[in-house]
Write an enzyme that holds these catalytic residues in place. Structure first.
Site, PDB file in Angstrom:
ATOM      1  N   ASP A 112      42.356  42.074  49.606  1.00  0.00           N
ATOM      2  CA  ASP A 112      41.626  41.425  48.631  1.00  0.00           C
ATOM      3  C   ASP A 112      41.874  39.853  48.621  1.00  0.00           C
ATOM      4  OD1 ASP A 112      39.665  41.147  46.404  1.00  0.00           O
ATOM      5  OD2 ASP A 112      41.290  42.001  45.062  1.00  0.00           O
TER       6      ASP A 112
ATOM      7  N   CYS B  69      61.721  53.179   8.119  1.00  0.00           N
ATOM      8  CA  CYS B  69      60.490  52.880   8.555  1.00  0.00           C
ATOM      9  C   CYS B  69      59.871  54.144   9.394  1.00  0.00           C
ATOM     10  CB  CYS B  69      60.430  51.603   9.561  1.00  0.00           C
ATOM     11  SG  CYS B  69      59.055  51.587  10.504  1.00  0.00           S
TER      12      CYS B  69
ATOM     13  N   GLU C 103      42.181  50.145  58.518  1.00  0.00           N
ATOM     14  CA  GLU C 103      42.912  49.086  58.104  1.00  0.00           C
ATOM     15  C   GLU C 103      42.779  49.069  56.718  1.00  0.00           C
ATOM     16  OE1 GLU C 103      40.930  45.632  59.929  1.00  0.00           O
ATOM     17  OE2 GLU C 103      40.936  46.699  62.094  1.00  0.00           O
TER      18      GLU C 103
ATOM     19  N   LYS D 250      36.659  51.927  49.069  1.00  0.00           N
ATOM     20  CA  LYS D 250      37.383  51.374  48.137  1.00  0.00           C
ATOM     21  C   LYS D 250      38.292  52.419  47.364  1.00  0.00           C
ATOM     22  CE  LYS D 250      35.013  47.351  47.653  1.00  0.00           C
ATOM     23  NZ  LYS D 250      34.512  46.141  46.912  1.00  0.00           N
TER      24      LYS D 250
ATOM     25  N   CYS E 138      55.918  44.640   8.326  1.00  0.00           N
ATOM     26  CA  CYS E 138      55.734  46.043   9.225  1.00  0.00           C
ATOM     27  C   CYS E 138      54.695  46.819   8.991  1.00  0.00           C
ATOM     28  CB  CYS E 138      57.260  46.884   9.171  1.00  0.00           C
ATOM     29  SG  CYS E 138      56.732  48.438  10.055  1.00  0.00           S
TER      30      CYS E 138
ATOM     31  N   TYR F 266      41.819  39.969  61.706  1.00  0.00           N
ATOM     32  CA  TYR F 266      41.226  41.372  62.078  1.00  0.00           C
ATOM     33  C   TYR F 266      40.219  41.239  63.066  1.00  0.00           C
ATOM     34  CZ  TYR F 266      38.486  40.028  57.746  1.00  0.00           C
ATOM     35  OH  TYR F 266      37.747  39.501  57.022  1.00  0.00           O
TER      36      TYR F 266
ATOM     37  N   CYS G  35      55.866  50.466   7.481  1.00  0.00           N
ATOM     38  CA  CYS G  35      56.697  50.666   6.372  1.00  0.00           C
ATOM     39  C   CYS G  35      56.745  49.353   5.301  1.00  0.00           C
ATOM     40  CB  CYS G  35      58.092  50.764   6.532  1.00  0.00           C
ATOM     41  SG  CYS G  35      58.959  49.558   7.275  1.00  0.00           S
TER      42      CYS G  35
ATOM     43  N   CYS H 175      60.781  45.198  12.968  1.00  0.00           N
ATOM     44  CA  CYS H 175      60.824  45.492  11.471  1.00  0.00           C
ATOM     45  C   CYS H 175      62.341  45.525  11.135  1.00  0.00           C
ATOM     46  CB  CYS H 175      60.061  46.978  11.536  1.00  0.00           C
ATOM     47  SG  CYS H 175      60.381  47.959   9.928  1.00  0.00           S
TER      48      CYS H 175
HETATM   49  S1  IVH Z   1      35.821  43.245  59.032  1.00  0.00           S
HETATM   50  C1  IVH Z   1      31.809  43.422  60.314  1.00  0.00           C
HETATM   51  N1  IVH Z   1      38.366  43.818  58.098  1.00  0.00           N
HETATM   52  O1  IVH Z   1      35.617  42.125  53.599  1.00  0.00           O
HETATM   53  C2  IVH Z   1      33.081  43.504  59.277  1.00  0.00           C
HETATM   54  N2  IVH Z   1      36.962  42.774  56.531  1.00  0.00           N
HETATM   55  O2  IVH Z   1      32.611  42.340  53.155  1.00  0.00           O
HETATM   56  C3  IVH Z   1      33.635  41.916  59.264  1.00  0.00           C
HETATM   57  N3  IVH Z   1      37.703  42.309  54.632  1.00  0.00           N
HETATM   58  O3  IVH Z   1      34.928  39.213  52.911  1.00  0.00           O
HETATM   59  C4  IVH Z   1      34.804  42.039  58.473  1.00  0.00           C
HETATM   60  N4  IVH Z   1      39.800  43.203  54.959  1.00  0.00           N
HETATM   61  O4  IVH Z   1      36.890  39.312  54.142  1.00  0.00           O
HETATM   62  C5  IVH Z   1      37.154  43.349  57.945  1.00  0.00           C
HETATM   63  N5  IVH Z   1      40.555  44.539  57.525  1.00  0.00           N
HETATM   64  C6  IVH Z   1      39.426  44.022  57.211  1.00  0.00           C
HETATM   65  C7  IVH Z   1      39.117  43.481  55.912  1.00  0.00           C
HETATM   66  C8  IVH Z   1      37.750  42.589  55.577  1.00  0.00           C
HETATM   67  C9  IVH Z   1      39.001  42.534  54.038  1.00  0.00           C
HETATM   68  C10 IVH Z   1      36.681  41.480  53.746  1.00  0.00           C
HETATM   69  C11 IVH Z   1      35.998  40.490  54.498  1.00  0.00           C
HETATM   70  C12 IVH Z   1      34.828  40.027  53.948  1.00  0.00           C
HETATM   71  C13 IVH Z   1      34.465  41.516  53.385  1.00  0.00           C
HETATM   72  C14 IVH Z   1      33.445  42.038  54.116  1.00  0.00           C
END
Ligand code: IVH
Length: 709
Positions: free
Chosen positions: A136, A470, A132, A352, A446, A249, A449, A464
């Site tokens: 953020d 220049c 997934e 990440k 500038c 999720y 020049c 400029c």
């Molecule tokens: S699952 C046991 N799925 O990541 C897992 N978390 O440290 C529970 N987050 O602040 C979370 N995308 O908000 C899961 N696709 C995703 C996510 C996700 C972002 C965030 C979540 C939490 C942090 C977990």
């Protein structure tokens, strides 16, 4: 279904009829709201929605007893609170372990750990993962009782969160009531986030408020920050003005309201209803929750690596920020077997991407001179790794921007580099400003020049006034002319141009063609072989095309597409140089600003002289008879290309469309004729769909280009 205690056998009374009407309106509004907010495909016009909404509001005002917590009217109502109540999570909200190795090895390490613990061989295909996006934003827990949203809480410390129900209700994408197909009592977890376009618009509104003197208003550093602030607003009316979105999720069930379960117990308890995570996502979607379309079931380490790669490529096209991907073991039984360590499940990991934003310090603020004399303030930074490269410079755009952000030498700043975009300073961490510092001011002259720098009325930029006297403008003009998309002088880089101009060897473009071996060999670090290579590249660049040559001249506002259009329309250089404003305006896509810029350029004798000298040096292109306004099959139409097409490269598709007379633009707007979309099309596709713009695949494109009798 409307939640009212009303037996069907009861004789119809006026009160019953009113209640039934309210229930019907609510159901209609929920349905249309889902189509609008979640599916992004409105089923009725906005005015019609508003009309139904006001009807329901009026009914509820006249009969307060009819108002239910799941009524769409409750999204906006809400009173401000003094503080948030604490909420104990019935299943602690865990965090996810972050894989420290951000290379593809990270995915392999996770797969290896999981297989070892489950005693699953590498070849065992029964082990599945769901990969997934790692959104953020901020985690939220939504509790539904009797199908109705009763509580929304932040993650807090994982055990206790804050009750933010009043704000969460204002988010159109979050269902206030679940359909009868869903279990009546459940807890949904997911991420609240802000789309990038919503964030930009919000900050624009904030800037306007600040400009008109509003106190206590500020702009936000990034979408996550803005989303977190909105969720933790005490006044829901304020929160409602911040555009938030949601992705679900995870799903939990509770045996009874008062029972607190450990995460493992909750996982096992969930097994009663679901055997796999992909089933969970599917159900969440079917109950009306937004679920990311990017979630994918994959096999083995290779499946994880491929997903990671595909999302890394897609990242900048998504309409929202992500900071990585998450891998989860799909089978819930296996999740339970894997268990957890210190508040992190062993069945999931976050992998990440390199951060788009980092913190560093400003060493100096320089002012750079561009090709057209534009002066750009640039922050010189302590080197920082961001967006996958080491960044040492970040643009501050212009004086107003530099002042608005109030960036000062010595400041600690947030630097952002996303995709191919030039790194920029997003904001200053003012609390870390340690010393006496002063506001940045643009120089009056500038820096290259020493000619006067002027900022014209209504313009954001200082320029400029030295023109081609220049040296900085000379350098930029030469680099532009030598660019791959202009006449292309391979091997002519910035360092060499600096030396050539500083040594007085090259002042204008024709000087390039007068360079000899002895000139080049005398330059710093220029070996014999490189000197010869460069001479050969200069020679090769003489054979060019009219659009490339015209573009290479660096006339203000004349980009590649305009150069192509001009070349196509007039056929030859002289015709372009001599064209009147009226004649220029006849070219598709040439407006008054571009036409005037062309005229200004060619009205100056020294610019015409440059063209003549270049010709005399042997720079040549083929010309054709003027075509005037051609009526090609797609003249007047505009296309946008996105994603990967099965056979054609984007450049090929663009060339084919342009040959047929169409214009190819970079972004989708109401004026777009159609979008050509291939594999992994992202936000452009979404936008086209939301605007109802036709979408073509490669086959449809080729059919369109087929010569018609
Ligand atoms: S699952 C046991 N799925 O990541 C897992 N978390 O440290 C529970 N987050 O602040 C979370 N995308 O908000 C899961 N696709 C995703 C996510 C996700 C972002 C965030 C979540 C939490 C942090 C977990």
């Amino acid at each position: 279904m409307d939640g009212l205690n009303q037996s069907p056998a009861e004789p119809p009374t006026k009160a019953n009829a009113v209640a039934a009407h309210a229930a019907q309106l609510r159901a209609q509004l929920l349905q249309h709201g889902h189509s609008y907010y979640v599916l992004d495909a409105p089923t009725i016009p906005d005015v019609e929605y508003d009309r139904l909404f006001r009807q329901l509001q009026a009914l509820e005002q006249a009969h307060p007893a009819l108002c239910t917590p799941d009524s769409p009217t409750q999204r906006v109502g809400g009173k401000a609170v003094d503080a948030f109540a604490s909420v104990m999570h019935r299943v602690p909200m865990l965090s996810i372990q972050t894989e420290t190795d951000i290379s593809e090895q990270g995915a392999r390490l996770f797969d290896a750990r999981v297989r070892k613990q489950l005693q699953c061989s590498d070849a065992d295909p029964s082990l599945e993962y769901v990969a997934e996006l790692k959104f953020d934003g901020l985690a939220i827990s939504l509790r539904y009782t009797g199908h109705v949203l009763v509580q929304a809480a932040t993650r807090g410390d994982g055990a206790w969160g804050e009750d933010v129900t009043h704000n969460i209700r204002t988010i159109g994408q979050i269902p206030l009531r679940l359909p009868a197909t869903a279990p009546a009592d459940l807890e949904v977890r997911g991420e609240i986030y802000m789309r990038r376009d919503d964030f930009e618009a919000l900050n624009e509104r904030q800037r306007q408020k600040i400009a008109s003197g509003a106190k206590n208003e500020k702009t936000f550093v990034n979408p996550r920050n803005a989303a977190a602030g909105a969720v933790r607003q005490l006044d829901p009316q304020m929160a409602a003005q911040r555009p938030l979105s949601f992705f679900a999720y995870a799903l939990h069930f509770h045996p009874a309201p008062e029972v607190i379960l450990s995460p493992i117990e909750a996982t096992l308890y969930g097994l009663n209803k679901f055997v796999s995570h992909d089933q969970v996502l599917h159900s969440l979607k079917s109950w009306g929750f937004p679920v990311s379309a990017q979630a994918k079931t994959v096999h083995g380490a290779d499946g994880l690596v491929a997903y990671h790669q595909a999302i890394a490529d897609l990242r900048d096209q998504l309409p929202f920020d992500i900071d990585g991907v998450v891998y989860k073991v799909n089978q819930i039984e296996r999740q339970a077997l894997l268990g957890m360590v210190s508040r992190e499940p062993r069945w999931a990991v976050a992998h990440k991407f390199p951060a788009h934003e980092e913190i560093t310090t400003v060493l100096a603020i320089d002012v750079q001179v561009g090709r057209t004399g534009k002066l750009t303030p640039v922050a010189k930074l302590a080197p920082v790794f961001v967006g996958g490269v080491t960044v040492t410079n970040a643009t501050l755009h212009n004086e107003d921007e530099a002042r608005r952000k109030d960036v000062r030498v010595g400041d600690t700043v947030v630097v952002r580099r996303a995709g191919d975009v030039i790194p920029e300073v997003v904001s200053v961490i003012v609390e870390k400003r340690l010393h006496e510092s002063s506001l940045f001011t643009m120089p009056t002259h500038c820096p290259a020049c020493n000619s006067l720098a002027v900022r014209e009325e209504g313009e954001a930029d200082y320029r400029c006034s030295g023109g081609l006297f220049c040296s900085a403008q000379q350098k930029q003009a030469i680099l532009h002319f030598a660019h791959r998309r202009a006449v292309e002088v391979e091997d002519l880089g910035e360092k060499i141009v600096d030396q050539l101009v500083d040594a007085g060897l090259v002042k204008t473009l024709p000087d390039l063609y007068k360079l000899g071996f002895s000139h080049l060999a005398a330059l710093d670090r220029m070996a014999e072989k490189s000197a010869n290579n460069l001479l050969a590249s200069v020679e090769k660049s003489k054979q060019t095309t009219l659009p490339k040559f015209l573009f290479g001249l660096g006339i203000r506002h004349v980009g590649e597409a305009t150069a192509k259009a001009l070349a196509h329309h007039f056929g030859g250089m002289d015709a372009i140089m001599d064209a009147s404003l009226e004649q220029l305006l006849q070219v598709a896509d040439v407006g008054p600003v571009v036409a005037q810029s062309l005229r200004t350029f060619f009205d100056q004798a020294h610019n015409r002289e440059v063209v003549e000298q270049l010709r005399a040096c042997g720079v040549a292109w083929s010309e054709s008879a003027p075509k005037g306004r051609l009526d090609l099959p797609l003249t007047g139409q505009t296309y946008v290309i996105t994603g990967t097409l099965p056979n054609l490269s984007r450049e090929q598709a663009q060339a084919l469309l342009e040959q047929a007379g169409a214009k190819v633009a970079g972004s989708v707007s109401k004026k777009t004729t159609a979008l050509v979309a291939g594999e992994a099309a992202g936000s452009k596709l979404e936008k086209a769909q939301s605007l109802g713009i036709p979408v073509l695949d490669e086959a449809a494109l080729l059919q369109l280009l087929e010569p018609r009798p």
